[in-house]
Design a protein around this motif. Structure first.
Motif, short mmCIF file in Angstrom:
data_model
loop_
_atom_site.label_atom_id
_atom_site.label_comp_id
_atom_site.label_asym_id
_atom_site.label_seq_id
_atom_site.Cartn_x
_atom_site.Cartn_y
_atom_site.Cartn_z
N LEU A 175 49.26 42.12 29.05
CA LEU A 175 48.89 43.27 28.23
C LEU A 175 50.05 43.67 27.31
CD1 LEU A 175 47.11 45.46 30.93
CD2 LEU A 175 46.00 44.17 29.09
N SER A 187 51.79 41.38 25.64
CA SER A 187 51.97 40.28 24.68
C SER A 187 51.93 40.80 23.25
CB SER A 187 50.87 39.23 24.88
OG SER A 187 50.90 38.26 23.85
N THR A 210 45.64 37.64 23.18
CA THR A 210 46.13 37.46 24.55
C THR A 210 45.98 38.77 25.32
OG1 THR A 210 47.68 35.71 23.94
CG2 THR A 210 48.15 36.93 25.96
N ARG A 211 46.31 39.89 24.68
CA ARG A 211 46.14 41.19 25.34
C ARG A 211 44.67 41.42 25.69
NH1 ARG A 211 49.36 42.93 20.98
NH2 ARG A 211 47.74 44.32 20.16
N HIS A 218 47.29 50.84 30.25
CA HIS A 218 47.62 50.16 28.99
C HIS A 218 46.92 50.78 27.79
CE1 HIS A 218 48.07 47.06 25.95
NE2 HIS A 218 46.75 46.97 25.87
N GLU A 248 47.75 50.64 23.42
CA GLU A 248 47.14 49.60 22.58
C GLU A 248 47.02 50.11 21.15
OE1 GLU A 248 46.20 46.60 20.92
OE2 GLU A 248 46.24 46.23 23.09
#
Length: 319
Positions: free
Chosen positions: A139, A141, A146-147, A169, A173
């Protein structure tokens, strides 16, 4: 005496039949690692793969070692699709600590985004909540896809601890579309005129189209009732010029939960930054007419490809 002669004739016939068998049938029965590798090679090269978890596990305890050797072999190290298939197969050996360690190493060290995302998904499916902590590290990255792969892997676990890791997370974001996917907000359809074509006066296709692109395949999903009922999946496109006005490429839609790997071969003609042509599915050779245009949105070049007679859109940015 007659029975002895008949028996001899039968033996002779059997020896002839065995000699006449195709070599690939004889090799298929070859025991040991070489035989396992041969079976795997046949499967990962199939245009319509039918392998399952049980198929991989039936290869036996020596299979993980064979798969790892294949991933590290030069002929597979440079082949992203085959490498992804191998790593997904390896992930089914959930109780093999060597296999799990190798998968984790691949996710942490690979420079190939698709491979990393594929491993994250595979580990999440086969290992479940016990690897939530490992997956949550992605998470952080710098690569948004990828996240997203890590977030979706945690969501699929339906585990309180995995949910807490994901919830922690969300405030951090920064990418709106990733946040939308995590929270289950369907993408909004692109409206006509929303994108402005990049100006070009060239009489041939621009080299700006050439290279690697990544983005999303946007498509209607009937059970989604809001925002136009659209869903999306990751897409990667490689384009090259095959002539002054001819463009060729390959559109890859990686496998994800409930959806198999899909590959389309693109061939088109055009001038400047616009082109028309067709996309042929490798799974069934069906063809769809396409229309593409390089656009600029908020200062970013966006390659948009529309599929005729449907609401399919592929929207990509430079990798």
């Amino acid at each position: 005496m007659r029975s002895v002669l008949s028996f001899c004739k039968l033996l002779l016939l059997m020896s002839v039949l065995v000699t006449a068998l195709p070599s690939y049938l004889l090799k298929a029965a070859e025991p040991g690692p070489a035989g396992v590798r041969q079976q795997i090679e046949m499967v990962i090269r199939m245009r319509h793969p039918t392998d399952t978890r049980d198929w991989w596990l039936a290869l036996g305890p020596q299979a993980p070692g064979v798969i790892i050797q294949m991933v590290e072999a030069p002929e597979y190290r440079e082949n992203t699709l085959h490498k992804m298939r191998l790593l997904q197969g390896l992930s089914w050996f959930a109780q093999d600590s060597t296999a799990l360690d190798f998968l984790k190493q691949q996710a942490q060290t690979t420079n190939e985004e698709l491979v990393r995302q594929s491993v994250i998904e595979a580990v999440g499916i086969t290992q479940g909540p016990k690897e939530a902590e490992f997956i949550s590290k992605f998470l952080l990255s710098t690569d948004p896809q990828t996240r997203l792969a890590a977030a979706e892997a945690l969501k699929r676990m339906k585990d309180p601890r995995a949910s807490r890791l994901l919830e922690a997370h969300i405030p951090n974001e920064k990418m709106p579309w990733v946040l939308d996917r995590i929270q289950g907000t369907p993408p909004v359809a692109l409206r006509p005129g929303r994108l402005k074509p990049v100006s070009s006066s060239e009489d041939r296709l621009s080299r700006d189209l050439v290279g690697s692109w990544k983005g999303f395949w946007i498509y209607p999903q009937k059970h989604l009732k809001t925002n136009g009922g659209l869903a999306q999946r990751a897409a990667v496109l490689e384009l090259k010029l095959a002539g002054a006005e001819v463009l060729e490429g390959e559109l890859l839609l990686p496998a994800q939960a409930g959806l198999p790997l899909s590959v389309y071969r693109l061939k088109a003609q055009g001038k400047g930054l616009a082109f028309t042509g067709n996309a042929k599915a490798t799974s069934d050779s069906s063809e769809i007419l396409i229309e593409g245009q390089l656009m600029r949105r908020a200062g970013i070049l966006v390659l948009e490809i529309r599929f005729e007679a449907s609401t399919l859109i592929v929207s990509l940015i430079r990798r």
